[in-house]
Write a protein that holds these residues in place. Structure first.
Motif, PDB file in Angstrom:
ATOM      1  N   PHE A 101       0.848  -1.196   0.000  1.00 40.46           N
ATOM      2  CA  PHE A 101       0.000   0.000   0.000  1.00 40.46           C
ATOM      3  C   PHE A 101       0.888   1.253   0.000  1.00 40.46           C
ATOM      4  CE2 PHE A 101      -3.325   2.914   1.115  1.00 40.46           C
ATOM      5  CZ  PHE A 101      -4.481   2.298   0.645  1.00 40.46           C
ATOM      6  N   PRO A 102       0.665   2.171  -0.954  1.00 38.36           N
ATOM      7  CA  PRO A 102       1.539   3.355  -1.064  1.00 38.36           C
ATOM      8  C   PRO A 102       1.526   4.213   0.195  1.00 38.36           C
ATOM      9  CG  PRO A 102       0.190   3.084  -3.037  1.00 38.36           C
ATOM     10  CD  PRO A 102      -0.339   2.118  -2.014  1.00 38.36           C
ATOM     11  N   LEU A 103       2.721   4.709   0.570  1.00 40.92           N
ATOM     12  CA  LEU A 103       2.901   5.670   1.671  1.00 40.92           C
ATOM     13  C   LEU A 103       2.413   5.126   3.014  1.00 40.92           C
ATOM     14  CD1 LEU A 103       1.752   8.942  -0.162  1.00 40.92           C
ATOM     15  CD2 LEU A 103       4.049   7.972   0.000  1.00 40.92           C
ATOM     16  N   ALA A 104       2.451   3.821   3.188  1.00 42.80           N
ATOM     17  CA  ALA A 104       2.052   3.206   4.456  1.00 42.80           C
ATOM     18  C   ALA A 104       3.139   2.249   4.917  1.00 42.80           C
ATOM     19  CB  ALA A 104       0.730   2.454   4.301  1.00 42.80           C
ATOM     20  N   GLY A 105       3.461   2.266   6.195  1.00 46.22           N
ATOM     21  CA  GLY A 105       4.440   1.345   6.753  1.00 46.22           C
ATOM     22  C   GLY A 105       5.821   1.473   6.156  1.00 46.22           C
ATOM     23  N   GLY A 106       6.220   2.685   5.799  1.00 48.45           N
ATOM     24  CA  GLY A 106       7.538   2.903   5.219  1.00 48.45           C
ATOM     25  C   GLY A 106       7.598   2.758   3.716  1.00 48.45           C
ATOM     26  N   ASN A 107       6.480   2.502   3.056  1.00 48.60           N
ATOM     27  CA  ASN A 107       6.468   2.372   1.597  1.00 48.60           C
ATOM     28  C   ASN A 107       6.553   3.739   0.938  1.00 48.60           C
ATOM     29  OD1 ASN A 107       6.305  -0.398   1.574  1.00 48.60           O
ATOM     30  ND2 ASN A 107       4.079  -0.469   1.337  1.00 48.60           N
ATOM     31  N   ASN A 108       7.134   3.751  -0.268  1.00 46.44           N
ATOM     32  CA  ASN A 108       7.121   4.976  -1.057  1.00 46.44           C
ATOM     33  C   ASN A 108       5.845   5.052  -1.876  1.00 46.44           C
ATOM     34  OD1 ASN A 108       7.490   3.151  -3.165  1.00 46.44           O
ATOM     35  ND2 ASN A 108       9.692   3.532  -3.315  1.00 46.44           N
ATOM     36  N   GLY A 132       9.673  -0.617  -0.306  1.00 49.64           N
ATOM     37  CA  GLY A 132      10.571  -0.175   0.754  1.00 49.64           C
ATOM     38  C   GLY A 132      10.101  -0.439   2.166  1.00 49.64           C
ATOM     39  N   GLY A 133       8.856  -0.820   2.362  1.00 48.10           N
ATOM     40  CA  GLY A 133       8.343  -1.032   3.711  1.00 48.10           C
ATOM     41  C   GLY A 133       7.433  -2.234   3.791  1.00 48.10           C
ATOM     42  N   SER A 134       6.634  -2.285   4.842  1.00 45.72           N
ATOM     43  CA  SER A 134       5.725  -3.416   5.059  1.00 45.72           C
ATOM     44  C   SER A 134       4.263  -3.045   4.866  1.00 45.72           C
ATOM     45  CB  SER A 134       5.917  -3.968   6.478  1.00 45.72           C
ATOM     46  OG  SER A 134       5.675  -2.959   7.454  1.00 45.72           O
ATOM     47  N   GLY A 135       3.987  -1.797   4.509  1.00 44.16           N
ATOM     48  CA  GLY A 135       2.604  -1.391   4.256  1.00 44.16           C
ATOM     49  C   GLY A 135       1.722  -1.571   5.479  1.00 44.16           C
ATOM     50  N   PHE A 136       0.578  -2.183   5.263  1.00 44.77           N
ATOM     51  CA  PHE A 136      -0.374  -2.413   6.344  1.00 44.77           C
ATOM     52  C   PHE A 136      -0.243  -3.809   6.952  1.00 44.77           C
ATOM     53  CE2 PHE A 136      -3.333   0.884   4.303  1.00 44.77           C
ATOM     54  CZ  PHE A 136      -2.876   1.877   5.165  1.00 44.77           C
ATOM     55  N   TYR A 137       0.881  -4.482   6.689  1.00 41.64           N
ATOM     56  CA  TYR A 137       1.067  -5.815   7.262  1.00 41.64           C
ATOM     57  C   TYR A 137       1.237  -5.713   8.772  1.00 41.64           C
ATOM     58  CZ  TYR A 137       3.116 -10.399   8.174  1.00 41.64           C
ATOM     59  OH  TYR A 137       3.378 -11.645   8.678  1.00 41.64           O
ATOM     60  N   ASN A 138       0.531  -6.575   9.501  1.00 44.43           N
ATOM     61  CA  ASN A 138       0.588  -6.619  10.960  1.00 44.43           C
ATOM     62  C   ASN A 138       0.161  -5.286  11.587  1.00 44.43           C
ATOM     63  OD1 ASN A 138       1.173  -8.340  13.235  1.00 44.43           O
ATOM     64  ND2 ASN A 138       2.917  -7.018  13.675  1.00 44.43           N
ATOM     65  N   THR A 139      -0.908  -4.706  11.059  1.00 43.06           N
ATOM     66  CA  THR A 139      -1.474  -3.471  11.596  1.00 43.06           C
ATOM     67  C   THR A 139      -2.989  -3.616  11.678  1.00 43.06           C
ATOM     68  OG1 THR A 139      -1.756  -2.437   9.416  1.00 43.06           O
ATOM     69  CG2 THR A 139       0.369  -2.099  10.537  1.00 43.06           C
TER      70      THR A 139
END
Length: 299
Positions: free
Chosen positions: A142-149, A154-161
């Protein structure tokens, strides 16, 4: 004047047929209820008597230690809180979304309405196992979520949230279809009169349609709440820490062979704690469940 008579043979046949139907219903009820009674009985037994054979439905010794063990030591109090938050949030959001979607497809007239509705309805034919991996990738990227660009990298998005756990359950074609059926059953004279008086579409929805659709809204809420409460696959896939475990996932993890603190009696106590809330919900809301099933067959 002629009178119709029923032959003794036919009357005897109908009596035997009804007796067989009632017998089959009793057998089906016994098969359905018996496992729950065994689980309930085992949950009140000491661990030394939980595996006795033949099993006794009425325990020789009664204890509440299994419930205390499951609630405190196994952490089911945290899982219960997570499940309540998850089920309430998902059911509330899905009910609001379904009300808006059902009103648009059931009451508003616009070009391409039926084709768009058939597309939404067609998604009901896609098995959940087919969409599981794409939905998981969507949450993780998911863009701009969990460190994603902006590209979802670059990140984990909404995983484990909480967002990843709740968001997919807010949207569903089946509940939109149910609310559409309900809105189509309401008389159109009320909204026509409101438009003549200058009421906006949003005002018609909020002041007239939603109060009349209260039974349908309750039905959708109950269906979504029970589905979220019993949900296992998605919470298992999208979470990895006990902070977000729901009851179903927590029970599965608690029952693993490597969990030395798990016992048969405490597992049954945990199962009973999970089952009773949704059982009470069905008992007190069964007329809405029945109404929801009937609504899906209208028009």
């Amino acid at each position: 004047m002629t009178t119709s008579t029923v032959s003794p043979g036919k009357s005897l046949f109908e009596g035997v047929f009804k007796a067989l139907v009632y017998l089959l219903m009793l057998v089906g009820m016994a098969v359905t209820v018996f496992p729950f009674l065994v689980s309930l009985s085992t949950s009140f037994k000491p661990e030394s008597l939980a595996t006795e054979f033949p099993p006794r439905l009425w325990p020789r010794q009664w204890t509440l230690e299994n419930y205390v063990h499951a609630w405190k030591i196994a952490g089911f109090s945290k899982y219960m809180l997570n499940t309540v938050i998850f089920a309430l949030t998902t059911a509330t959001g899905a009910t609001l979304h379904s009300a808006l979607g059902g009103y648009v497809f059931g009451r508003l007239r616009f070009k391409g309405r039926e084709k768009l509705f058939y597309i939404v309805l067609g998604t009901m034919m896609i098995p959940g196992s087919v969409t599981l991996i794409p939905l998981f990738n969507l949450m993780v990227r998911f863009p701009l979520a969990g460190g994603n660009n902006l590209l979802g990298q670059g990140g984990s998005g909404f995983y484990n949230t909480w967002a990843g756990l709740i968001l997919p359950g807010l949207f569903g074609p089946s509940t939109i279809f149910l609310m559409r059926q309900f809105f189509k059953s309401l008389p159109r004279d009320l909204e026509d009169a409101a438009r003549i008086d200058g009421c906006s579409e949003l005002g018609i929805l909020g002041r007239i349609m939603l109060p009349l659709a209260k039974p349908g809204l309750i039905t959708v809420f109950l269906f979504q709440f029970s589905g979220s409460w019993n949900g296992f696959e998605w919470p298992l896939v999208i979470t990895r820490s006990q902070e977000f475990y729901t009851l179903q996932v927590g029970l599965q993890v608690y029952s693993l062979p490597q969990q030395v603190m798990a016992t048969i009696a405490s597992e049954q106590a945990a199962s009973v704690m999970i089952t009773i809330p949704i059982l009470l919900l069905f008992i007190f809301g069964q007329r809405y469940f029945t109404r929801g099933i009937a609504l899906t067959g209208l028009k």
